[in-house]
Design a protein around this motif. Structure first.
Motif, PDB file in Angstrom:
ATOM      1  N   GLU A  15       1.335   9.237  -5.822  1.00 41.20           N
ATOM      2  CA  GLU A  15       1.655  10.764  -5.481  1.00 41.20           C
ATOM      3  C   GLU A  15       2.611  11.258  -6.550  1.00 41.20           C
ATOM      4  N   ARG A  16       3.434  10.225  -7.326  1.00 37.86           N
ATOM      5  CA  ARG A  16       4.388  10.605  -8.403  1.00 37.86           C
ATOM      6  C   ARG A  16       3.813  10.958  -9.474  1.00 37.86           C
ATOM      7  N   ILE A  17       2.733  10.163  -9.896  1.00 38.98           N
ATOM      8  CA  ILE A  17       1.893  10.178 -10.946  1.00 38.98           C
ATOM      9  C   ILE A  17       0.926  11.756 -11.032  1.00 38.98           C
ATOM     10  N   ASN A  18       0.521  11.922  -9.801  1.00 39.86           N
ATOM     11  CA  ASN A  18      -0.342  13.118  -9.512  1.00 39.86           C
ATOM     12  C   ASN A  18       0.435  14.370  -9.517  1.00 39.86           C
ATOM     13  N   SER A  19       1.547  14.507  -9.098  1.00 39.98           N
ATOM     14  CA  SER A  19       2.664  15.232  -8.928  1.00 39.98           C
ATOM     15  C   SER A  19       3.141  15.616 -10.556  1.00 39.98           C
ATOM     16  N   SER A  20       3.474  14.542 -11.440  1.00 37.96           N
ATOM     17  CA  SER A  20       3.821  14.962 -12.782  1.00 37.96           C
ATOM     18  C   SER A  20       2.712  15.286 -13.504  1.00 37.96           C
ATOM     19  N   ILE A  21       1.533  14.999 -13.241  1.00 35.86           N
ATOM     20  CA  ILE A  21       0.335  15.498 -14.184  1.00 35.86           C
ATOM     21  C   ILE A  21       0.101  16.910 -13.698  1.00 35.86           C
ATOM     22  N   GLU A  22       0.274  17.355 -12.271  1.00 35.92           N
ATOM     23  CA  GLU A  22       0.172  18.763 -11.693  1.00 35.92           C
ATOM     24  C   GLU A  22       1.160  19.505 -12.664  1.00 35.92           C
ATOM     25  N   GLN A  23       2.343  19.009 -12.775  1.00 40.71           N
ATOM     26  CA  GLN A  23       3.447  19.864 -13.484  1.00 40.71           C
ATOM     27  C   GLN A  23       3.178  19.987 -14.881  1.00 40.71           C
ATOM     28  N   LEU A  24       2.756  18.936 -15.708  1.00 36.06           N
ATOM     29  CA  LEU A  24       2.207  19.138 -16.888  1.00 36.06           C
ATOM     30  C   LEU A  24       1.083  20.500 -17.137  1.00 36.06           C
ATOM     31  N   LYS A  25       0.217  20.268 -16.187  1.00 37.31           N
ATOM     32  CA  LYS A  25      -0.820  21.376 -16.283  1.00 37.31           C
ATOM     33  C   LYS A  25      -0.038  22.826 -16.123  1.00 37.31           C
ATOM     34  N   CYS A  26       0.775  22.723 -15.259  1.00 40.32           N
ATOM     35  CA  CYS A  26       1.563  24.189 -15.119  1.00 40.32           C
ATOM     36  C   CYS A  26       2.156  24.590 -16.246  1.00 40.32           C
ATOM     37  N   LEU A  27       2.929  23.821 -16.920  1.00 40.85           N
ATOM     38  CA  LEU A  27       4.091  24.001 -18.170  1.00 40.85           C
ATOM     39  C   LEU A  27       2.997  24.147 -19.149  1.00 40.85           C
ATOM     40  N   LEU A  28       2.013  23.300 -19.436  1.00 43.09           N
ATOM     41  CA  LEU A  28       0.908  23.640 -20.511  1.00 43.09           C
ATOM     42  C   LEU A  28      -0.291  24.724 -20.340  1.00 43.09           C
ATOM     43  N   ALA A  29      -0.130  25.303 -19.137  1.00 46.11           N
ATOM     44  CA  ALA A  29      -1.527  26.094 -18.728  1.00 46.11           C
ATOM     45  C   ALA A  29      -1.901  26.989 -20.025  1.00 46.11           C
ATOM     46  N   PRO A  30      -1.101  27.746 -20.739  1.00 49.60           N
ATOM     47  CA  PRO A  30      -1.859  28.359 -21.834  1.00 49.60           C
ATOM     48  C   PRO A  30      -2.470  27.449 -22.801  1.00 49.60           C
ATOM     49  N   PRO A  50       0.844  -1.283  -0.016  1.00 46.09           N
ATOM     50  CA  PRO A  50       0.014  -0.025   0.004  1.00 46.09           C
ATOM     51  C   PRO A  50       0.877   1.272  -0.127  1.00 46.09           C
ATOM     52  N   LEU A  51       1.971   1.117   0.800  1.00 51.21           N
ATOM     53  CA  LEU A  51       2.812   2.399   0.658  1.00 51.21           C
ATOM     54  C   LEU A  51       3.473   2.752  -0.579  1.00 51.21           C
ATOM     55  N   VAL A  52       4.049   1.622  -1.476  1.00 51.95           N
ATOM     56  CA  VAL A  52       4.613   1.749  -2.625  1.00 51.95           C
ATOM     57  C   VAL A  52       3.590   2.406  -3.588  1.00 51.95           C
ATOM     58  N   GLU A  53       2.374   1.843  -3.595  1.00 53.18           N
ATOM     59  CA  GLU A  53       1.270   2.145  -4.331  1.00 53.18           C
ATOM     60  C   GLU A  53       0.777   3.659  -4.205  1.00 53.18           C
ATOM     61  N   LYS A  54       0.781   4.003  -2.992  1.00 57.23           N
ATOM     62  CA  LYS A  54       0.459   5.601  -2.544  1.00 57.23           C
ATOM     63  C   LYS A  54       1.653   6.273  -3.344  1.00 57.23           C
ATOM     64  N   LEU A  55       2.913   6.071  -2.870  1.00 56.28           N
ATOM     65  CA  LEU A  55       3.886   6.698  -3.463  1.00 56.28           C
ATOM     66  C   LEU A  55       3.876   6.778  -5.096  1.00 56.28           C
TER      67      LEU A  55
END
Length: 98
Positions: free
Chosen positions: A22-37, A14-19
């Motif tokens: 979190e990595r996937i969600n963080s990367s998607i958030e970074q994509l959102k910021c990078l491609l915001a316009p 469960p801890l490995v899956e949670k991490l």
């Protein structure tokens, strides 16, 4: 018969899956910021789901690739942190023979 054991590996899953999530969600958030316009232009006034962000990123990168050739995986790795590792089988363009 089989013995039911709760060893360290089963408790770590469960801890490995949670991490991983979190990595996937963080990367998607970074994509959102990078491609915001780009994202706002394609879907103004809309809450974007993760799948939307990924699909729009693919579209953006496809258009970018059509304008200029993509870098190889090795070239991309050199642009980012040393923690970024990828399987040798993945490539964003022709691999150079060393």
């Amino acid at each position: 018969g089989t013995i039911n054991r709760r060893d360290g590996a089963s408790r770590e899953k469960p801890l490995v899956e949670k991490l991983r999530r979190e990595r996937i969600n963080s990367s998607i958030e970074q994509l959102k910021c990078l491609l915001a316009p780009e994202l706002v232009q394609q879907q103004p006034d809309s809450k974007l789901e993760k799948a939307d962000v990924l699909e729009m990123t693919v579209c953006f990168l496809t258009r970018l690739q059509q304008r200029r050739p993509m870098k190889t995986w090795d070239q991309l790795q050199s642009d980012f942190s040393p923690e970024l590792h990828a399987p040798e089988s993945l490539s964003f363009g022709p691999r150079e023979v060393k």
